[in-house]
Design a protein around this motif. Sequence first.
Motif, short mmCIF file in Angstrom:
data_model
loop_
_atom_site.label_atom_id
_atom_site.label_comp_id
_atom_site.label_asym_id
_atom_site.label_seq_id
_atom_site.Cartn_x
_atom_site.Cartn_y
_atom_site.Cartn_z
N VAL A 247 0.67 -1.05 0.21
CA VAL A 247 0.50 0.69 0.22
C VAL A 247 0.81 1.15 -0.24
N VAL A 248 0.12 2.07 -1.14
CA VAL A 248 1.66 3.62 -1.46
C VAL A 248 0.55 4.65 -1.42
N GLU A 249 0.86 5.27 -0.97
CA GLU A 249 -0.06 6.87 -1.28
C GLU A 249 -0.05 7.54 -2.33
N ARG A 250 -1.05 7.18 -3.22
CA ARG A 250 -1.19 7.89 -4.68
C ARG A 250 -0.86 9.14 -5.08
N GLY A 251 -0.32 8.45 -5.06
CA GLY A 251 0.94 9.77 -6.78
C GLY A 251 2.51 9.19 -6.19
N ALA A 252 2.88 8.45 -4.81
CA ALA A 252 3.62 8.54 -4.53
C ALA A 252 4.44 7.14 -5.48
N GLY A 253 5.60 6.78 -5.27
CA GLY A 253 6.66 6.07 -5.92
C GLY A 253 6.71 5.76 -7.69
N PRO A 254 7.13 5.05 -8.53
CA PRO A 254 7.83 5.24 -9.55
C PRO A 254 6.36 4.72 -10.42
N GLY A 255 5.62 4.86 -11.76
CA GLY A 255 4.68 4.76 -11.61
C GLY A 255 4.73 3.18 -13.24
N SER A 256 5.98 3.33 -12.95
CA SER A 256 6.37 2.07 -13.98
C SER A 256 7.77 1.27 -13.04
N GLY A 257 7.54 0.17 -14.28
CA GLY A 257 8.81 -0.79 -13.15
C GLY A 257 8.71 -1.86 -12.25
N ARG A 258 9.61 -2.56 -12.25
CA ARG A 258 9.23 -3.71 -11.49
C ARG A 258 9.32 -3.45 -9.39
N LEU A 259 10.49 -2.94 -9.31
CA LEU A 259 10.72 -2.84 -7.44
C LEU A 259 9.87 -1.09 -7.64
N MET A 260 9.52 -1.52 -5.98
CA MET A 260 9.10 0.00 -5.39
C MET A 260 9.57 -0.20 -4.16
N PRO A 261 10.39 1.44 -4.20
CA PRO A 261 10.91 1.55 -2.87
C PRO A 261 10.55 1.54 -1.65
N SER A 262 11.29 1.00 -1.03
CA SER A 262 10.37 0.85 0.62
C SER A 262 9.87 2.23 1.54
N GLU A 263 11.13 3.15 0.91
CA GLU A 263 10.87 4.23 1.49
C GLU A 263 9.76 5.05 1.09
N VAL A 264 9.16 4.56 0.07
CA VAL A 264 7.14 5.35 0.07
C VAL A 264 6.58 4.59 -0.17
N ILE A 265 6.59 3.56 0.64
CA ILE A 265 5.73 2.05 1.39
C ILE A 265 4.54 2.24 2.68
N THR A 266 3.25 2.84 2.67
CA THR A 266 3.07 3.16 3.73
C THR A 266 2.44 1.70 4.83
N LEU A 267 2.14 0.83 4.03
CA LEU A 267 2.37 -1.06 4.69
C LEU A 267 2.13 -1.71 4.11
N LEU A 268 2.53 -2.79 4.00
CA LEU A 268 2.70 -4.22 3.66
C LEU A 268 1.65 -4.98 4.40
N VAL A 269 1.33 -6.16 3.29
CA VAL A 269 0.40 -7.19 4.17
C VAL A 269 0.95 -8.57 3.65
N GLU A 270 0.75 -9.53 4.66
CA GLU A 270 1.25 -11.53 4.03
C GLU A 270 0.50 -11.64 4.81
N VAL A 271 -0.24 -12.46 3.90
CA VAL A 271 -1.41 -14.06 4.73
C VAL A 271 -0.36 -14.88 4.69
N VAL A 272 -0.60 -15.50 6.39
CA VAL A 272 0.57 -16.39 6.45
C VAL A 272 -0.29 -18.00 5.09
N SER A 273 1.04 -18.74 5.08
CA SER A 273 1.16 -19.47 4.18
C SER A 273 1.25 -21.15 5.19
N ARG A 274 1.66 -22.54 5.70
CA ARG A 274 2.38 -22.95 5.59
C ARG A 274 3.84 -22.74 5.43
N SER A 275 3.89 -22.85 4.29
CA SER A 275 5.34 -22.32 3.69
C SER A 275 6.17 -21.23 3.94
N SER A 276 5.36 -20.07 4.41
CA SER A 276 5.64 -18.63 4.83
C SER A 276 5.41 -18.30 6.00
#
Length: 192
Positions: free
Chosen positions: A80-109
Amino acid sequence: MTAVYEQINAVFDQHPELFGGFKIELLRGDIVMTAGPDVVHNDIVETVQDQIPRASWRRLQTQDIAILEETSEPQPDLVVVERGAGPGSGRLMPSEVITLLVEVVSRSSIDRDYGMKRALYAAGKVPAYLIIDPFYAGCLLLTKPEGTGDDADYQEELRVPFGSPVPLDVLGIELETGEFGTLPKFKRHRHP
């Protein structure tokens, strides 16, 4: 990023059918491949995404993130990134622009989500990390990241059972968890 990881990503981009739904992450120098998630997992991610206002926030799935000074490019279940923050294209989103990360647990993770990724996301100074555990029907909200490397951690924890709202102050919302599905508990090496 390692040369091998770059090569795997190039093959993945050109021939995704070869990996049959696997998710590939670079975590502290190790290449980790995991199978596609359970329907319960996907339903939870969708339910979370639907509650985050699109007008204010970019809700990105299958987005690789870049964490400075780490040999890691994790792919959280939801970024989750504030609208307008971070790059508009590319594979990587820099952590410094991220507001929230969500992980849903699985057996392997499970060990990575509660352990290594907790330290990685704190090292990346991501303000909030939400772990949703369908095996134990609860959420763990981590805030106030401090430290670097393996010593990085979140200073505040809030545990909330499914059915109770999770206050996501960083987004200005309360996340309703009553619709989250559960999975049968299993014996594991570590407990959250």
